[in-house]
Scaffold this active site. Structure first.
Site, PDB file in Angstrom:
ATOM      1  CB  SER A  41      -0.921   0.003   1.220  1.00 18.18           C
ATOM      2  OG  SER A  41      -0.187  -0.260   2.402  1.00 18.18           O
ATOM      3  CG  ASP A  79       2.572  -6.646   1.340  1.00 18.15           C
ATOM      4  OD1 ASP A  79       2.247  -7.781   1.752  1.00 18.15           O
ATOM      5  OD2 ASP A  79       1.792  -5.677   1.333  1.00 18.15           O
ATOM      6  CD  GLU A 109      -2.113  -8.752  -2.926  1.00 12.74           C
ATOM      7  OE1 GLU A 109      -2.734  -8.903  -4.004  1.00 12.74           O
ATOM      8  OE2 GLU A 109      -1.869  -7.639  -2.430  1.00 12.74           O
ATOM      9  CD  GLU A 176      -7.327  -5.740   1.057  1.00  7.67           C
ATOM     10  OE1 GLU A 176      -6.185  -6.210   1.179  1.00  7.67           O
ATOM     11  OE2 GLU A 176      -7.543  -4.585   0.646  1.00  7.67           O
TER      12      GLU A 176
HETATM   13  O1  KIV Z   1      -0.358  -3.451   1.535  1.00  8.65           O
HETATM   14  C1  KIV Z   1      -1.023  -3.424   2.583  1.00  8.65           C
HETATM   15  O2  KIV Z   1      -1.036  -2.439   3.326  1.00  8.65           O
HETATM   16  C2  KIV Z   1      -1.821  -4.601   2.910  1.00  8.65           C
HETATM   17  C3  KIV Z   1      -2.838  -4.453   3.992  1.00  8.65           C
HETATM   18  C4  KIV Z   1      -3.930  -3.603   3.502  1.00  8.65           C
HETATM   19  C5  KIV Z   1      -3.326  -5.751   4.486  1.00  8.65           C
HETATM   20  O3  KIV Z   1      -1.664  -5.615   2.317  1.00  8.65           O
END
Ligand code: KIV
Length: 255
Positions: A41, A79, A109, A176
């Site tokens: 994000s 991530d 994901e 999500e």
């Molecule tokens: O990228 C992110 O912030 C996320 C959260 C919204 C779970 O994957």
């Protein structure tokens, strides 16, 4: 990670928020957060991209290093950005880079379709958090951020994805924008903790984008977020105060 599982067993809720920089990570840690996610994000709320599909591994590494310098008690998860885990070998290489940058675990994901990647990462000794339901990295194919698990068929698919992620060795899973009924059902069926975002109150914990929670991205706030602060308004007021004060103050005459 064991502590998170024990929290689930005791029925204590788990808290998780995002950070992309050193001061935010320190402030979250001082507040007692359980998990800090260096989320992709980042692309939207810090780098100004339209969605997460342009985030690169280089950008994630840069921000993971900043967060890890805060040396937090909270678990730091980073991530894996899009197209950095298309194959199991690539997934392991990318996950290792995030760990070298300071992440204690990585998140990717996908459910059944990503089992090979999840197993490869876990077999390499890197703890992995799953992420199912609405998948932001697929937002372009999906045509928007839509609720998942409303129909019986979708709820069954989600449950299968959740079991697959757990079976592949994930220590927790993000749900999500999943319908609250499906999220409750998945949470009851799994022994690993579920972290909900826009998925009702039936998950083992909650995860949010910090900028949404504190009102630091005022141009868009997801419907399911109840902001606890309006930091953008505070910043605007401070910027205006500085501009006014500077323009009002006479320049000191040179000696
Ligand atoms: O990228 C992110 O912030 C996320 C959260 C919204 C779970 O994957």
């Amino acid at each position: 990670m064991q502590e998170l599982r024990e929290k689930k067993q005791r029925g204590e809720r788990i808290t998780a928020l995002t950070a992309y920089d050193y001061p935010t990570a320190r402030l979250l840690d001082e507040a007692g957060i359980d998990v800090i996610l260096v989320g992709d994000s980042l692309g939207m709320v810090v780098l100004g991209y339209k969605d997460t599909t342009q985030v690169t591994l280089g950008e994630m590494l840069h921000h993971t290093r900043a967060v890890s310098r805060a040396d937090t008690h909270a678990l730091v998860v980073a991530d894996l950005p899009i197209h950095t885990y298309d194959t199991p070998d690539q997934a392991v290489r990318s996950a290792r880079e995030l760990v070298e940058a300071g992440a204690e675990a990585v998140k990717l994901e996908g459910g059944i379709s990503r089992v090979a990647q999840i197993k490869a990462i876990v077999d390499d000794g890197i703890p992995l958090m799953g992420h199912i339901g609405m998948l932001p990295q697929s937002v372009r194919e999906e045509g928007g951020y839509k609720v998942k698990g409303r129909t019986a068929a979708e709820a069954v698919t989600l449950l299968e994805d959740a079991h697959a992620v757990e079976g592949a060795g994930a220590f927790a899973v993000v749900l999500e924008i999943v319908s609250s009924g499906a999220a409750r059902e998945i949470t009851a069926a799994l022994s690993i903790p579920t972290l909900g975002i826009g998925s009702g109150n039936g998950c083992d914990g909650e995860i949010l984008v910090t900028h949404d929670l504190i009102g630091l991205f005022p141009w868009f706030t997801p419907k399911f977020v109840k902001p606890e602060a309006n930091v953008a308004a505070e910043m605007r007021a401070a910027f205006r105060a500085f501009i006014d004060r500077t323009r009002r103050t006479q320049k000191a005459s040179q000696v």
